[in-house]
Design a protein around this motif. Structure first.
Motif, PDB file in Angstrom:
ATOM      1  N   ILE A 160      26.903  31.046  50.549  1.00 34.63           N
ATOM      2  CA  ILE A 160      27.730  31.792  51.497  1.00 34.63           C
ATOM      3  C   ILE A 160      28.798  32.530  50.699  1.00 34.63           C
ATOM      4  N   SER A 161      28.939  33.828  50.962  1.00 32.76           N
ATOM      5  CA  SER A 161      30.049  34.561  50.354  1.00 32.76           C
ATOM      6  C   SER A 161      31.024  34.914  51.475  1.00 32.76           C
ATOM      7  N   MET A 162      32.211  34.340  51.364  1.00 29.11           N
ATOM      8  CA  MET A 162      33.249  34.614  52.362  1.00 29.11           C
ATOM      9  C   MET A 162      34.606  34.235  51.791  1.00 29.11           C
ATOM     10  N   ALA A 163      35.554  35.132  51.947  1.00 25.73           N
ATOM     11  CA  ALA A 163      36.924  34.861  51.520  1.00 25.73           C
ATOM     12  C   ALA A 163      37.598  33.959  52.541  1.00 25.73           C
ATOM     13  N   ARG A 200      42.342  44.784  41.121  1.00 25.74           N
ATOM     14  CA  ARG A 200      42.738  46.113  41.623  1.00 25.74           C
ATOM     15  C   ARG A 200      41.733  47.181  41.182  1.00 25.74           C
ATOM     16  N   ASN A 201      41.316  47.134  39.928  1.00 20.34           N
ATOM     17  CA  ASN A 201      40.330  48.109  39.431  1.00 20.34           C
ATOM     18  C   ASN A 201      39.007  47.978  40.164  1.00 20.34           C
ATOM     19  N   ARG A 202      38.565  46.759  40.405  1.00 18.03           N
ATOM     20  CA  ARG A 202      37.305  46.556  41.131  1.00 18.03           C
ATOM     21  C   ARG A 202      37.398  47.135  42.543  1.00 18.03           C
ATOM     22  N   ILE A 203      38.529  46.928  43.193  1.00 21.21           N
ATOM     23  CA  ILE A 203      38.722  47.449  44.545  1.00 21.21           C
ATOM     24  C   ILE A 203      38.716  48.981  44.518  1.00 21.21           C
ATOM     25  N   GLU A 204      39.451  49.552  43.593  1.00 22.10           N
ATOM     26  CA  GLU A 204      39.551  51.020  43.502  1.00 22.10           C
ATOM     27  C   GLU A 204      38.195  51.676  43.265  1.00 22.10           C
ATOM     28  N   PHE A 205      37.352  51.062  42.444  1.00 29.75           N
ATOM     29  CA  PHE A 205      36.081  51.680  42.077  1.00 29.75           C
ATOM     30  C   PHE A 205      34.898  51.140  42.860  1.00 29.75           C
ATOM     31  N   ASP A 206      35.177  50.361  43.888  1.00 24.96           N
ATOM     32  CA  ASP A 206      34.115  49.792  44.722  1.00 24.96           C
ATOM     33  C   ASP A 206      33.510  50.886  45.592  1.00 24.96           C
ATOM     34  N   ASP A 207      32.185  51.001  45.550  1.00 25.99           N
ATOM     35  CA  ASP A 207      31.490  52.000  46.371  1.00 25.99           C
ATOM     36  C   ASP A 207      31.286  51.517  47.795  1.00 25.99           C
ATOM     37  N   ASN A 208      31.511  50.246  48.033  1.00 33.54           N
ATOM     38  CA  ASN A 208      31.341  49.673  49.364  1.00 33.54           C
ATOM     39  C   ASN A 208      32.347  50.322  50.315  1.00 33.54           C
ATOM     40  N   LYS A 209      31.986  50.464  51.558  1.00 33.48           N
ATOM     41  CA  LYS A 209      32.854  51.137  52.531  1.00 33.48           C
ATOM     42  C   LYS A 209      33.829  50.142  53.175  1.00 33.48           C
ATOM     43  N   ILE A 236      35.767  29.331  43.692  1.00 32.13           N
ATOM     44  CA  ILE A 236      36.645  30.490  43.866  1.00 32.13           C
ATOM     45  C   ILE A 236      36.528  31.365  42.620  1.00 32.13           C
ATOM     46  N   LEU A 237      36.150  32.620  42.831  1.00 35.52           N
ATOM     47  CA  LEU A 237      36.106  33.589  41.741  1.00 35.52           C
ATOM     48  C   LEU A 237      37.519  34.094  41.485  1.00 35.52           C
ATOM     49  N   THR A 238      37.902  34.161  40.220  1.00 38.44           N
ATOM     50  CA  THR A 238      39.242  34.626  39.858  1.00 38.44           C
ATOM     51  C   THR A 238      39.146  35.746  38.829  1.00 38.44           C
ATOM     52  N   ALA A 239      40.225  36.473  38.694  1.00 35.11           N
ATOM     53  CA  ALA A 239      40.377  37.508  37.663  1.00 35.11           C
ATOM     54  C   ALA A 239      41.853  37.891  37.655  1.00 35.11           C
ATOM     55  N   SER A 240      42.252  38.631  36.659  1.00 28.56           N
ATOM     56  CA  SER A 240      43.627  39.110  36.634  1.00 28.56           C
ATOM     57  C   SER A 240      43.830  40.079  37.804  1.00 28.56           C
ATOM     58  N   LYS A 241      45.060  40.229  38.228  1.00 24.60           N
ATOM     59  CA  LYS A 241      45.347  41.152  39.329  1.00 24.60           C
ATOM     60  C   LYS A 241      44.936  42.573  38.989  1.00 24.60           C
ATOM     61  N   ASP A 242      45.139  42.976  37.729  1.00 21.54           N
ATOM     62  CA  ASP A 242      44.731  44.328  37.321  1.00 21.54           C
ATOM     63  C   ASP A 242      43.218  44.510  37.423  1.00 21.54           C
ATOM     64  N   THR A 243      42.462  43.493  37.014  1.00 27.14           N
ATOM     65  CA  THR A 243      41.001  43.561  37.113  1.00 27.14           C
ATOM     66  C   THR A 243      40.571  43.682  38.564  1.00 27.14           C
ATOM     67  N   THR A 299      39.485  36.436  46.485  1.00 26.70           N
ATOM     68  CA  THR A 299      40.211  37.491  47.180  1.00 26.70           C
ATOM     69  C   THR A 299      39.255  38.600  47.610  1.00 26.70           C
ATOM     70  N   LEU A 300      39.728  39.432  48.517  1.00 28.95           N
ATOM     71  CA  LEU A 300      38.962  40.627  48.890  1.00 28.95           C
ATOM     72  C   LEU A 300      38.777  41.473  47.634  1.00 28.95           C
ATOM     73  N   GLY A 301      37.560  41.913  47.375  1.00 25.31           N
ATOM     74  CA  GLY A 301      37.308  42.794  46.240  1.00 25.31           C
ATOM     75  C   GLY A 301      37.006  42.108  44.920  1.00 25.31           C
ATOM     76  N   ILE A 302      36.996  40.787  44.866  1.00 20.72           N
ATOM     77  CA  ILE A 302      36.758  40.075  43.602  1.00 20.72           C
ATOM     78  C   ILE A 302      35.306  40.185  43.150  1.00 20.72           C
ATOM     79  N   GLY A 303      34.369  40.343  44.109  1.00 17.63           N
ATOM     80  CA  GLY A 303      32.961  40.462  43.752  1.00 17.63           C
ATOM     81  C   GLY A 303      32.093  39.340  44.285  1.00 17.63           C
ATOM     82  N   LYS A 304      32.529  38.689  45.349  1.00 17.65           N
ATOM     83  CA  LYS A 304      31.784  37.552  45.935  1.00 17.65           C
ATOM     84  C   LYS A 304      30.359  37.929  46.320  1.00 17.65           C
ATOM     85  N   THR A 305      30.225  39.008  47.054  1.00 16.85           N
ATOM     86  CA  THR A 305      28.909  39.434  47.529  1.00 16.85           C
ATOM     87  C   THR A 305      28.011  39.807  46.356  1.00 16.85           C
TER      88      THR A 305
END
Length: 184
Positions: free
Chosen positions: A89-92, A126-135, A117-124, A8-14
């Protein structure tokens, strides 16, 4: 071999792909970031439009939905895979167009693709997305999270999944490195 890091977007692929690249000798792997190449394609389109005094014809606002990008990125991958031992290749793959026009096309031509496919709980996530410094567009990533998870589950039920919950980037990269067996 093509090693496709998906999720998913924000999981940490890159982040994971870059850590793998850092840990594996350059002679063993080359990394392609879809977001980088999408940005490059858009910059060229805008420059050409400015040169010709017109608006750029951008047909899709993300790498997953842009028709021009599908053909462009697929061509880059095919050129790169000829000259390298392993291509990361990192791409969703979260849109049908992207899945069919890039991934399915390549999977039919290059049988040696490892799709992870990288997976995590939805809460994890969401937290990664919220605290992501990427623009990146955090709002879209959060709004489409459930839809993206569902798409990946429906379209890739048998794909290898790596759970990233409560693991460091180094641990995740090392797990994938063991799966790929770069040194063999």
């Amino acid at each position: 071999m093509i090693i496709w890091i998906d999720g998913t977007l924000g999981i940490g692929k890159t982040t994971v792909a870059l850590k793998i690249k850092e840990r594996v000798p350059d002679s063993e792997v080359e990394y392609l970031d879809s977001d980088f190449y999408f940005g490059e394609m858009l910059r060229v389109m805008v420059a050409n439009a400015e040169k010709n005094h017109c608006f750029p014809a951008i047909r899709g606002l993300s790498p997953q939905t842009n028709k021009d990008f599908s053909a462009y990125f697929r061509k880059i991958i095919e050129e790169k895979v000829k000259g390298t031992k392993n291509l990361i290749i990192s791409m969703a793959l979260i849109e049908m167009q992207c899945k069919e026009e890039i991934f399915d096309y390549l999977a039919n031509r290059h049988k040696n693709i490892l799709h992870i496919i990288l997976t995590a709980s939805k809460d994890t996530i969401r937290n990664r997305i919220e605290f992501d410094d990427n623009k990146r567009d955090k709002k879209t990533a959060l709004e489409t999270l459930e839809e993206n998870i569902s798409f990946l589950d429906r379209n890739f039920p048998d794909t290898l999944r790596v759970d990233t919950d409560k693991k460091s980037i180094c641990d995740i990269a090392d797990e994938i490195i063991k799966i790929v067996k770069f040194d063999e």
